[in-house]
Enzyme design. Structure first.
Site, PDB file in Angstrom:
ATOM      1  N   PRO A  15     -13.354   8.289   7.615  1.00 39.38           N
ATOM      2  CA  PRO A  15     -12.345   7.804   8.573  1.00 39.38           C
ATOM      3  C   PRO A  15     -10.957   7.891   7.927  1.00 39.38           C
ATOM      4  O   PRO A  15     -10.482   6.939   7.315  1.00 39.38           O
ATOM      5  CB  PRO A  15     -12.772   6.354   8.823  1.00 39.38           C
ATOM      6  N   ASP A  53      -8.903   7.951   2.686  1.00 36.73           N
ATOM      7  CA  ASP A  53     -10.109   7.378   3.267  1.00 36.73           C
ATOM      8  C   ASP A  53      -9.852   5.889   3.496  1.00 36.73           C
ATOM      9  O   ASP A  53      -9.684   5.127   2.533  1.00 36.73           O
ATOM     10  CB  ASP A  53     -11.287   7.597   2.313  1.00 36.73           C
ATOM     11  N   HIS A  54      -9.848   5.492   4.768  1.00 37.14           N
ATOM     12  CA  HIS A  54      -9.499   4.096   5.083  1.00 37.14           C
ATOM     13  C   HIS A  54     -10.569   3.121   4.618  1.00 37.14           C
ATOM     14  O   HIS A  54     -10.348   1.899   4.634  1.00 37.14           O
ATOM     15  CB  HIS A  54      -9.280   3.942   6.591  1.00 37.14           C
ATOM     16  N   ARG A  55     -11.716   3.616   4.179  1.00 34.16           N
ATOM     17  CA  ARG A  55     -12.750   2.706   3.667  1.00 34.16           C
ATOM     18  C   ARG A  55     -12.405   2.179   2.284  1.00 34.16           C
ATOM     19  O   ARG A  55     -12.879   1.096   1.901  1.00 34.16           O
ATOM     20  CB  ARG A  55     -14.101   3.437   3.610  1.00 34.16           C
ATOM     21  N   CYS A  57      -9.246   1.640   0.999  1.00 34.00           N
ATOM     22  CA  CYS A  57      -8.046   0.818   0.918  1.00 34.00           C
ATOM     23  C   CYS A  57      -7.422   0.670   2.294  1.00 34.00           C
ATOM     24  O   CYS A  57      -7.784   1.373   3.239  1.00 34.00           O
ATOM     25  CB  CYS A  57      -7.018   1.426  -0.051  1.00 34.00           C
TER      26      CYS A  57
END
Length: 505
Positions: free
Chosen positions: A302, A475-477, A479
């Site tokens: 994501p 990758d928003h997972r 941070c």
């Protein structure tokens, strides 16, 4: 007495499951030494010369130039030991014979101590370790025996009882029922293809060496499922009950969609139906690897992107001052890499990866910096090892070496894998901005646009400055936006005021 040993295509790197023969370096009848390169192959990552771990006389080659072989497939056979000269073929030495392979293979229990264990150029060799035999379930023993017969026969030997004996169709062996025990699959691509199409690999008996399940076996099973669905639809078409017909057509559509990932041509489009002038280009080699990796990144990560414009005038002046002094010239990408490593030290969340199996974030204590390089073979991402421990001169030298190797197609798999963060200087293509796709399985990529003169407010006055656009895809997972924004702002500050880096030198 001479012994004929079979040399199989070795594992050439992380995730590589096949290679294309580019050029044979030996002919049948040639004498080869241990670790002498015998064939040049092209993988999805690099061109590699493969050395043979045996010394002796080449008795057979398997595969023409341009053929694609899976890892573990036979490459050639070599007669070793006393009397090896007697294995020189009397016929045309360019003919690739298969008789030596069929009748002169060493027994399963014989020790092969003449060869080396490693087969990649530059890795060195040693005596090959003793091989462990694949544990095969009892129910599949007869199928394995049938699969080891002549490839052209297409018939399986019948045992005393027909129960439990696999059948063969078009060279693909299918087990009568699922078996217990380990599934003989080494290719992650094969596992993914089966998983995406809900195919149980335990129901298949492979056609590869030692019953190994190959991609072709999975594709055959999917095509067979589609064909069965088509027959069901045709039979239901004549049925007076429209409901049954609709159910059969729905089953056909589902089977066709399932097999779509394995069929080369889209359903309903035959080769003769392609309009004149259209061209089909196989997704293989570097192009295929790039396609698979980018598609996987889009599916699993994501990602989000943020960007900022920065005044690079002072950075360009600093570089000019460095290059005016004696010593090697410093490249701009080396300075940007140095800024990246300093930023990753402050924001280590972006120097990480996500372990989806364990549901954990793995944060690295080193920076292996990849950089995008466009070559005649396509886009590759060489990796600068331990970039955080290199100064600008060392980074410049390593960038130059890897770029030269990339353009010549000499990069090794080790130089193309293991990156933790990627720097993408797309400004060389004359563009300002981009939203790059994260290089899976990494967590972030910094993009750098072209540096061009633009109007800029400097010290309260309008001036013409050297401006660059920086973008960060992450990758928003791993941070939140605050961390990503802080990283990008620090990079921009270092570009605008290179003296900021002095605080961390």
């Amino acid at each position: 007495m001479a012994q004929v040993l079979e040399f199989k295509l070795p594992d050439l790197g992380e995730g590589l499951t096949e290679a294309e023969i580019v050029r044979w370096l030996v002919q049948v009848g040639d004498v080869v030494a241990v670790d002498q390169p015998v064939v040049e192959v092209e993988t999805a990552k690099a061109m590699v010369e493969v050395p043979c771990p045996y010394g002796g006389v080449v008795t057979a080659r398997f595969g023409e130039e341009g053929a694609e072989l899976p890892v573990g497939a036979p490459l050639l056979t070599v007669a070793v030991g006393e009397g090896a000269e007697g294995h020189r073929p009397a016929a045309d030495p360019g003919t690739d014979g298969g008789a030596a392979r069929a009748g002169e293979q060493p027994g399963a229990g014989e020790r092969r101590s003449e060869g080396s264990g490693n087969v990649l150029v530059g890795y060195g060799t040693s005596e090959a370790p003793a091989r462990r035999r694949r544990v095969r379930p009892q129910g599949g023993a007869s199928g394995a025996a049938a699969g080891s017969g002549t490839a052209g026969s297409g018939t399986a030997g019948a045992g005393p009882s027909g129960a439990g004996v696999p059948g063969r169709a078009n060279g693909r062996v299918r087990a009568a029922e699922p078996v217990d025990g380990p599934v003989p699959v080494i290719s992650p691509l094969v596992r993914r293809l089966a998983r995406e199409n809900d195919l149980d690999l335990r129901e298949l008996t492979g056609s590869g060496p030692d019953g190994l399940i190959l991609r072709a076996d999975v594709e055959y099973a999917l095509r067979a499922a589609a064909a069965q669905g088509g027959r069901a639809a045709r039979e239901a078409g004549a049925h007076p009950d429209g409901t049954v017909r609709e159910q059969a057509l729905a089953a056909t559509a589902g089977a066709t969609a399932t097999a779509g990932a394995a069929v080369t041509e889209p359903a309903g489009v035959a080769g003769s139906a392609v309009p004149p002038g259209d061209v089909r280009i196989p997704l293989k080699g570097v192009r295929g690897a790039v396609a698979d990796k980018l598609a996987r990144s889009r599916r699993e990560i994501p990602d989000a992107t943020c960007w900022v414009d920065a005044d690079a005038t002072e950075l360009m002046r600093a570089r000019a001052a460095m290059n005016a002094a004696s010593g090697p010239k410093i490249s701009l990408v080396a300075l940007l890499a140095r800024i990246c490593t300093a930023a990753l030290a402050r924001f280590p969340e972006l120097n990480s990866t996500v372990d989806t199996q364990a549901r954990e974030i793995v944060r690295f204590d080193h920076v292996h910096l990849g950089f995008a390089a466009q070559t005649d073979r396509g886009l590759v991402v060489p990796v600068v090892r331990d970039a955080h421990a290199r100064d600008a001169e060392a980074l410049t030298s390593e960038f130059a070496r890897l770029t030269e190797a990339a353009r010549a197609g000499r990069l090794t798999p080790g130089e193309l894998t293991g990156g933790t963060f990627t720097l993408n200087n797309y400004g060389v293509f004359g563009v300002d901005g981009s939203t790059p796709i994260v290089n899976h399985p990494e967590a972030a990529m910094l993009g750098v646009g072209r540096i061009v003169p633009k109007p800029w407010v400097h010290e309260g006055e309008l001036a013409v400055r050297q401006v660059v656009q920086l973008s960060l895809t992450f990758d928003h997972r791993v941070c939140d936006g605050g961390t990503a924004g802080g990283f990008l702002r620090y990079v921009a500050d270092c570009v605008e005021q290179p003296a900021v880096l002095l605080r961390t030198l």
